[in-house]
Design a protein around this motif. Structure first.
Motif, PDB file in Angstrom:
ATOM      1  N   ARG A  21     110.948 145.764 -22.702  1.00  0.00           N
ATOM      2  CA  ARG A  21     109.848 146.554 -22.142  1.00  0.00           C
ATOM      3  C   ARG A  21     110.123 146.955 -20.698  1.00  0.00           C
ATOM      4  N   ARG A  22     111.162 147.737 -20.491  1.00  0.00           N
ATOM      5  CA  ARG A  22     111.473 148.240 -19.152  1.00  0.00           C
ATOM      6  C   ARG A  22     112.409 149.436 -19.268  1.00  0.00           C
ATOM      7  N   LEU A  23     112.592 150.114 -18.127  1.00  0.00           N
ATOM      8  CA  LEU A  23     113.522 151.236 -18.055  1.00  0.00           C
ATOM      9  C   LEU A  23     114.854 150.739 -17.500  1.00  0.00           C
ATOM     10  N   PHE A  24     115.913 151.529 -17.704  1.00  0.00           N
ATOM     11  CA  PHE A  24     117.256 151.117 -17.313  1.00  0.00           C
ATOM     12  C   PHE A  24     117.886 152.184 -16.414  1.00  0.00           C
ATOM     13  N   ASP A  25     118.591 151.724 -15.373  1.00  0.00           N
ATOM     14  CA  ASP A  25     119.206 152.625 -14.401  1.00  0.00           C
ATOM     15  C   ASP A  25     120.673 152.882 -14.746  1.00  0.00           C
ATOM     16  N   TYR A  26     121.046 154.167 -14.656  1.00  0.00           N
ATOM     17  CA  TYR A  26     122.433 154.586 -14.888  1.00  0.00           C
ATOM     18  C   TYR A  26     122.797 155.621 -13.833  1.00  0.00           C
ATOM     19  N   LEU A  27     124.079 155.746 -13.587  1.00  0.00           N
ATOM     20  CA  LEU A  27     124.574 156.872 -12.799  1.00  0.00           C
ATOM     21  C   LEU A  27     124.656 158.098 -13.702  1.00  0.00           C
ATOM     22  N   PRO A  28     124.578 159.306 -13.129  1.00  0.00           N
ATOM     23  CA  PRO A  28     124.731 160.515 -13.957  1.00  0.00           C
ATOM     24  C   PRO A  28     126.126 160.573 -14.579  1.00  0.00           C
ATOM     25  N   PRO A  29     126.266 161.300 -15.682  1.00  0.00           N
ATOM     26  CA  PRO A  29     127.604 161.483 -16.255  1.00  0.00           C
ATOM     27  C   PRO A  29     128.535 162.129 -15.224  1.00  0.00           C
ATOM     28  N   GLN A  30     129.793 161.818 -15.295  1.00  0.00           N
ATOM     29  CA  GLN A  30     130.757 162.376 -14.350  1.00  0.00           C
ATOM     30  C   GLN A  30     130.753 163.896 -14.434  1.00  0.00           C
ATOM     31  N   GLY A  31     130.736 164.524 -13.261  1.00  0.00           N
ATOM     32  CA  GLY A  31     130.791 165.975 -13.184  1.00  0.00           C
ATOM     33  C   GLY A  31     129.463 166.669 -13.400  1.00  0.00           C
ATOM     34  N   SER A  32     128.372 165.911 -13.533  1.00  0.00           N
ATOM     35  CA  SER A  32     127.074 166.549 -13.787  1.00  0.00           C
ATOM     36  C   SER A  32     126.509 167.140 -12.504  1.00  0.00           C
ATOM     37  N   ASP A  33     125.646 168.124 -12.679  1.00  0.00           N
ATOM     38  CA  ASP A  33     125.013 168.832 -11.563  1.00  0.00           C
ATOM     39  C   ASP A  33     123.592 168.304 -11.407  1.00  0.00           C
ATOM     40  N   SER A  34     123.239 167.801 -10.229  1.00  0.00           N
ATOM     41  CA  SER A  34     121.907 167.221 -10.026  1.00  0.00           C
ATOM     42  C   SER A  34     120.800 168.230 -10.288  1.00  0.00           C
ATOM     43  N   ALA A  35     121.094 169.511 -10.071  1.00  0.00           N
ATOM     44  CA  ALA A  35     120.069 170.546 -10.304  1.00  0.00           C
ATOM     45  C   ALA A  35     119.742 170.686 -11.791  1.00  0.00           C
ATOM     46  N   GLN A  36     120.643 170.192 -12.659  1.00  0.00           N
ATOM     47  CA  GLN A  36     120.446 170.307 -14.107  1.00  0.00           C
ATOM     48  C   GLN A  36     119.865 169.036 -14.716  1.00  0.00           C
ATOM     49  N   ALA A 715     100.390 141.466 -22.096  1.00  0.00           N
ATOM     50  CA  ALA A 715     101.501 141.913 -21.250  1.00  0.00           C
ATOM     51  C   ALA A 715     102.232 140.717 -20.640  1.00  0.00           C
ATOM     52  N   ARG A 716     101.483 139.696 -20.207  1.00  0.00           N
ATOM     53  CA  ARG A 716     102.104 138.486 -19.660  1.00  0.00           C
ATOM     54  C   ARG A 716     102.879 137.744 -20.752  1.00  0.00           C
ATOM     55  N   LEU A 717     102.314 137.704 -21.939  1.00  0.00           N
ATOM     56  CA  LEU A 717     102.999 137.031 -23.047  1.00  0.00           C
ATOM     57  C   LEU A 717     104.325 137.705 -23.368  1.00  0.00           C
ATOM     58  N   CYS A 718     104.333 139.040 -23.372  1.00  0.00           N
ATOM     59  CA  CYS A 718     105.573 139.770 -23.680  1.00  0.00           C
ATOM     60  C   CYS A 718     106.668 139.454 -22.662  1.00  0.00           C
ATOM     61  N   GLN A 719     106.298 139.316 -21.388  1.00  0.00           N
ATOM     62  CA  GLN A 719     107.273 138.962 -20.364  1.00  0.00           C
ATOM     63  C   GLN A 719     107.901 137.597 -20.673  1.00  0.00           C
ATOM     64  N   TRP A 720     107.069 136.651 -21.078  1.00  0.00           N
ATOM     65  CA  TRP A 720     107.581 135.320 -21.434  1.00  0.00           C
ATOM     66  C   TRP A 720     108.452 135.386 -22.682  1.00  0.00           C
ATOM     67  N   ALA A 721     107.984 136.102 -23.718  1.00  0.00           N
ATOM     68  CA  ALA A 721     108.659 136.097 -25.013  1.00  0.00           C
ATOM     69  C   ALA A 721     110.037 136.749 -24.950  1.00  0.00           C
ATOM     70  N   GLU A 722     110.198 137.777 -24.103  1.00  0.00           N
ATOM     71  CA  GLU A 722     111.492 138.461 -24.041  1.00  0.00           C
ATOM     72  C   GLU A 722     112.597 137.537 -23.526  1.00  0.00           C
ATOM     73  N   GLY A 723     112.250 136.538 -22.740  1.00  0.00           N
ATOM     74  CA  GLY A 723     113.269 135.631 -22.222  1.00  0.00           C
ATOM     75  C   GLY A 723     113.296 134.282 -22.898  1.00  0.00           C
ATOM     76  N   ASN A 724     112.466 134.081 -23.916  1.00  0.00           N
ATOM     77  CA  ASN A 724     112.360 132.764 -24.553  1.00  0.00           C
ATOM     78  C   ASN A 724     112.276 132.892 -26.066  1.00  0.00           C
ATOM     79  N   ARG A 725     113.376 133.234 -26.690  1.00  0.00           N
ATOM     80  CA  ARG A 725     113.318 133.328 -28.143  1.00  0.00           C
ATOM     81  C   ARG A 725     114.676 133.089 -28.777  1.00  0.00           C
ATOM     82  N   ASN A 726     114.626 132.611 -29.980  1.00  0.00           N
ATOM     83  CA  ASN A 726     115.803 132.454 -30.825  1.00  0.00           C
ATOM     84  C   ASN A 726     116.247 133.847 -31.279  1.00  0.00           C
ATOM     85  N   ARG A 727     117.518 134.142 -31.138  1.00  0.00           N
ATOM     86  CA  ARG A 727     117.985 135.488 -31.483  1.00  0.00           C
ATOM     87  C   ARG A 727     117.864 135.794 -32.980  1.00  0.00           C
TER      88      ARG A 727
END
Length: 741
Positions: A21-36, A715-727
């Protein structure tokens, strides 16, 4: 490297379709134009050794992470989701406690979810340039063919290449406008194909509204947000109200969204809408379409090329920039609630979508859900009523047929079979409702008591005699039909109970002169199958319709004068507190198929418990009184819709791991918010279907007086559950859960 406006490296904040339940940060693809780089575009990104399609949410200049991977590739130039669509998806993710990346995945058609280019389905459109739009229709009088083409583009807007060819406009005339810079080709999604209509229906004058229909339509505002519950008895003309509301919206240059519960209802609804609005583009969105068809329809709707969008629950996520109204037909139907993945309710999201767009929302049903009825009775929704059947149709007469002590023939009482025969002999149609597929619900040994159990589920295997199979209707496990008991080797095996296949065999034998049309999932698996099956009934031929709840929804068959409900008792004694509500809705909907034309209708309801108070209340005073009694019962029990409810679900191949996880989850919840009259916990308890597809399933039930407090707790439970579970364990939050199974 792409940078933001201040010269710092641009960082892409992406929604990735993973259960986090979160967003992920990436760099733009190589050679990409920030205006696009624009929010709403798709990107290929690396994630845990996989390559996934993510959606750009934001462009930022700083990240809490020291090292970032670059995105692999930018897929879109034009964003697929605008600001309003993204805000809607984020609201849904927050409300249903779901990862926003999975919401985007649910919103996209499969082809776009897999990263295919949107312009893969692009079509060339001829449109006027600014100079061309400034000309009068009388221009180019010396070139009649060019003038005709100019007039078409001025009058009707841009035209696709195939449509221009169909209208007879020559390539020479098109080239002349292009050479004069009066027109230009642009690429865009393919428009929805023209829809066929019933012969002679297109262009027919709409029926006159009766006084009730007129009052209902006048009560729905055209230009502001309201939610109206239209409670209309079966055959009262709710669909005509929908069409008139669409007509009003289309006249204002806006789009209409119509949600239907089942794929099977889509063809007949499409035909009726196409007949009413010839020349209008109509996009259908449902899982029965091929990938390309669905992607084209979705893109055309998002590009404002579809005037009307009709679809099942996932159509609620289609970006519609000119939305004018949202209509939910059969709003009570459980199909509007997604039961796996992101567990959203399309009916409830329709209200949010209408509020965000500032447009009216219409929820229609002959048997409203208790949630919608509760909101209407409390004044949150406008309560509109259609109490009388349209035209000359009259409500059917309903009779209970007690079956205890009777000698039944494959589940049918003798007098019921006699009435079926008399109906067919008069040249009319009969409908038999049996809510069980297959030949029999299970196979048993008469000598040792062995039952054919599913090895993967807590359920019995259904006998399908025609395919000579035993099949699980939960996990689709199949095995060949056995001739002897696997336990004691006796050949004395009995098929217990009756399903549609068994009843079909009896009815075909008893009424050999008439076609018996069986409608269930086994006979309607292929595309358009339901529409084809019902064609003889729509043509008015005497026939016998036999099927499951697929027959109960929305079908208008005016020659059906007799409806038989083989077993009315199924949901009256269930452990699921919602079962009586569903039973009442189903019985009322099925009964409503009788007498929808000029001929009078009759309903025969077989029951082992004809004196049951809820059944008596439903049949004597109707669904309205029945539903209000259920609301009183729910208030005493402190259950929805009087209180908010969520389930925290867990499933695992090892039952103890699921129980232990939920036990710890409940301890976490109680530490944050101890039990009180305002907040109550139940569980962990096994689901009604405890084992499915080899996994044991349990849940903790939470009911709360205030929905906001419950949301914060989850919402608090989800924060706990994401880090405490059997895969090896799966868990989910089911807000406003509709199923305990």
């Amino acid at each position: 490297m792409a940078t933001d406006g201040g010269g710092k490296p641009a960082i892409l904040r992406l929604a990735v379709p993973v259960p986090l339940r979160r967003l992920f940060d990436y760099l733009p693809p190589q050679g990409s134009d920030s205006a696009q780089l624009l929010p709403g575009q798709r990107f290929w990104v690396p994630f845990g050794g996989r390559k996934l399609v993510a959606v750009l949410e934001d462009i930022v200049s700083e990240s809490p992470l020291a090292e970032l991977k670059p995105a692999l590739e930018q897929i879109d130039v034009t964003p697929l989701f605008d600001r309003q669509s993204r805000a809607f998806l984020h609201w849904a993710a927050d409300y249903y406690q779901a990862p926003v990346g999975e919401l985007y995945a649910a919103a996209l058609p499969a082809a776009l979810r897999k990263g295919k280019l949107a312009d893969h389905w692009a079509e060339q459109w001829l449109e006027l340039t600014t100079e061309g739009k400034g000309l009068p229709e009388s221009a180019l009088a010396r070139a009649p063919k060019q003038q005709a083409l100019l007039q078409l583009l001025l009058r009707d807007g841009r035209q696709s290449r195939p449509h221009l060819k169909t209208l007879g406009h020559s390539a020479t005339a098109i080239r002349a406008l292009l050479d004069r810079s009066l027109a230009q080709w642009t690429a865009g999604p393919t428009a929805p194909p023209p829809l066929s209509t019933d012969k002679g229906a297109a262009g027919a004058a709409p029926p006159r509204l009766n006084e009730e229909q007129r009052q209902v339509l006048d009560a729905i505002p055209a230009d502001r947000f309201t939610v109206s519950l239209l409670e209309g008895t079966t055959g009262s003309g709710k669909t005509e109200v929908y069409l008139r509301l669409m007509e009003r919206v289309l006249a204002d240059g806006r789009q209409a969204l119509l949600l239907v519960p089942e794929i099977g209802l889509t063809p007949q609804t499409l035909r009726r809408i196409a007949a009413r609005f010839p020349g209008r583009s109509i996009a259908a969105l449902h899982s029965g379409l091929a990938e390309g068809e669905r992607a084209r329809a979705w893109l055309s709707a998002a590009a404002d090329q579809a005037d009307i969008v009709i679809g099942t629950r996932s159509a609620i996520f289609t970006p519609l920039h000119k939305l004018g109204t949202v209509i939910v037909d059969e709003e009570h139907d459980g199909s509007f609630k997604q039961q796996d993945g992101v567990r959203y309710s399309a009916r409830d999201l329709a209200v949010v979508l209408g509020r965000n767009a500032g447009v009216p929302v219409l929820l229609g049903s002959a048997t409203p859900s208790l949630e919608s009825l509760h909101n209407a009775l409390n004044g949150r929704y406008q309560h509109l009523r259609l109490r009388h059947r349209a035209g000359d149709a009259r409500p059917p007469q309903i009779h209970i047929v007690p079956t205890l002590g009777q000698q039944l023939e494959e589940g049918f009482a003798p007098q019921v079979l006699r009435h079926v025969g008399e109906t067919l002999a008069r040249g009319e149609q009969a409908l038999v409702f049996i809510n069980r597929r297959g030949f029999a619900p299970t196979l048993a040994c008469d000598d040792c008591g062995w039952l054919a159990d599913c090895p993967h589920c807590s359920s019995k295997l259904t006998l399908h005699r025609r395919q000579r199979q035993l099949r699980c209707h939960h996990c689709d496990y199949r095995r060949p039909l056995v001739d002897s008991c696997p336990q004691c080797h006796s050949r004395s095996l009995s098929a217990l109970g009756a399903g549609t296949e068994r009843s079909e065999a009896l009815l075909t034998h008893r009424f050999a002169s008439y076609p018996v049309i069986r409608v269930d999932r086994d006979t309607t698996a292929s595309k358009q199958a339901l529409d084809k099956l019902l064609a003889p009934a729509r043509a008015g031929e005497p026939c016998l319709l036999l099927g499951t709840q697929m027959l109960a929804k929305g079908h208008h068959l005016p020659r059906v004068t007799l409806v038989v409900i083989q077993d009315a008792d199924g949901g009256l004694f269930s452990a699921d507190f919602r079962a009586p509500e569903r039973t009442g809705q189903l019985l009322e909907q099925v009964a409503g198929r009788a007498g929808r034309g000029e001929l009078a209708g009759r309903v025969l309801v077989q029951s082992r418990y004809p004196e049951h108070p809820l059944l008596q209340l439903l049949l004597e005073k109707g669904y309205g009184a029945f539903a209000r009694q259920l609301l009183r019962d729910r208030a005493v029990a402190q259950l929805p819709p009087l209180r908010a409810m969520a389930l925290v679900r867990a499933e695992c191949e090892e039952a103890k791991w699921a129980e232990e996880f939920l036990g710890e989850a409940r301890r976490q919840l109680e530490a944050l918010a101890p039990p009180s009259p305002q907040l109550q916990y139940l569980g962990p308890v096994p689901a009604l279907l405890e084992r499915k597809s080899g996994r044991f399933r349990f849940y903790v039930q939470i009911t709360a007086e205030k929905r906001g407090a419950l949301q914060a707790l989850l919402a608090r439970l989800c924060q706990w559950a994401e880090g405490n579970r059997n895969r090896r364990l799966r868990w989910a939050v089911d807000m406003d859960a509709q199923e305990l199974s």
